[in-house]
Design a protein around this motif. Structure first.
Motif, PDB file in Angstrom:
ATOM      1  N   GLU A  68       0.842  -1.189   0.000  1.00  0.00           N
ATOM      2  CA  GLU A  68       0.000   0.000   0.000  1.00  0.00           C
ATOM      3  C   GLU A  68       0.882   1.245   0.000  1.00  0.00           C
ATOM      4  OE1 GLU A  68      -2.840  -0.354   3.185  1.00  0.00           O
ATOM      5  OE2 GLU A  68      -3.326  -2.409   2.614  1.00  0.00           O
TER       6      GLU A  68
ATOM      7  N   HIS B 297       2.535   0.250   3.956  1.00  0.00           N
ATOM      8  CA  HIS B 297       2.037  -0.944   4.648  1.00  0.00           C
ATOM      9  C   HIS B 297       2.243  -2.146   3.728  1.00  0.00           C
ATOM     10  CE1 HIS B 297      -0.104  -2.833   7.911  1.00  0.00           C
ATOM     11  NE2 HIS B 297      -0.817  -3.503   7.013  1.00  0.00           N
TER      12      HIS B 297
ATOM     13  N   THR C  42       1.967  -6.386   3.506  1.00  0.00           N
ATOM     14  CA  THR C  42       1.331  -7.549   4.112  1.00  0.00           C
ATOM     15  C   THR C  42       1.689  -8.798   3.321  1.00  0.00           C
ATOM     16  OG1 THR C  42      -0.534  -6.135   4.724  1.00  0.00           O
ATOM     17  CG2 THR C  42      -0.872  -8.491   4.909  1.00  0.00           C
TER      18      THR C  42
ATOM     19  N   ALA D  92       2.825  -8.491   8.841  1.00  0.00           N
ATOM     20  CA  ALA D  92       2.545  -7.160   8.284  1.00  0.00           C
ATOM     21  C   ALA D  92       3.644  -6.220   8.783  1.00  0.00           C
ATOM     22  CB  ALA D  92       1.183  -6.670   8.720  1.00  0.00           C
TER      23      ALA D  92
ATOM     24  N   GLN E  27       5.001  -2.058   8.728  1.00  0.00           N
ATOM     25  CA  GLN E  27       4.813  -0.649   8.394  1.00  0.00           C
ATOM     26  C   GLN E  27       6.198  -0.137   8.034  1.00  0.00           C
ATOM     27  OE1 GLN E  27       1.909   1.215   8.045  1.00  0.00           O
ATOM     28  NE2 GLN E  27       3.390   2.590   7.123  1.00  0.00           N
TER      29      GLN E  27
END
Length: 152
Positions: A33, A37, A39, A53, A55
């Motif tokens: 994303e 982010h 995943t 996940a 960040q």
């Protein structure tokens, strides 16, 4: 219950590389994303569920994220939104989870990236050996010089 696979990471000024160590993985899902982010989820050889996940430190370009699945690893190439070196992989200043490690085989420092590009261009140079003159560069003897030395 899901587990986390070992994740190795390295970076260049324009990309981050993640290598997920998961032999014979199936049903691999990777999502990138724009706000950084990342995943990952997959099913291992024994049917175990693996996921994590992250960040990431900076923003990324989802269209520039690519995944390649091998027999033992899943390689993820993540395009940074802006070219530059991140101080760390994750946005959080906390110590990363124990399953995240530096990939020293792919690691490149900022200084090395420029010289790595220069080395690639040096490989294109072809030495023809047309100059039969003595080539006394720093005391090194080249083949024509050795032949002259043997004759004397």
């Amino acid at each position: 219950m899901s587990r986390q696979p070992e994740v190795l990471w390295a970076q260049r000024s324009d990309k981050v590389y993640l290598t997920v160590s998961l032999p014979d993985a199936k049903d691999i899902s990777v999502k990138c994303e724009p706000e950084g982010h990342f995943t990952f989820s997959a099913v291992g050889a024994n049917g175990e569920s693996f996921n994590f996940a992250l960040q990431l430190y900076g923003n990324i370009s989802p269209q520039g994220c690519k995944t390649k699945t091998g027999l033992r690893n899943i390689l993820c190439s993540i395009q940074k939104e802006q070219k530059g070196w991140w101080r760390r992989l994750l946005k959080s200043e906390e110590k990363p989870a124990p399953y995240i490690k530096v990939d020293w085989n792919k690691w490149c420092d900022e200084d090395d990236e420029d010289s790595e590009a220069n080395l690639a261009s040096d490989d294109d140079v072809v030495y023809t050996g047309e100059n039969e003159e003595s080539s006394d560069d720093e005391g090194m003897l080249y083949l024509p010089d050795l032949e002259k030395a043997r004759r004397n």
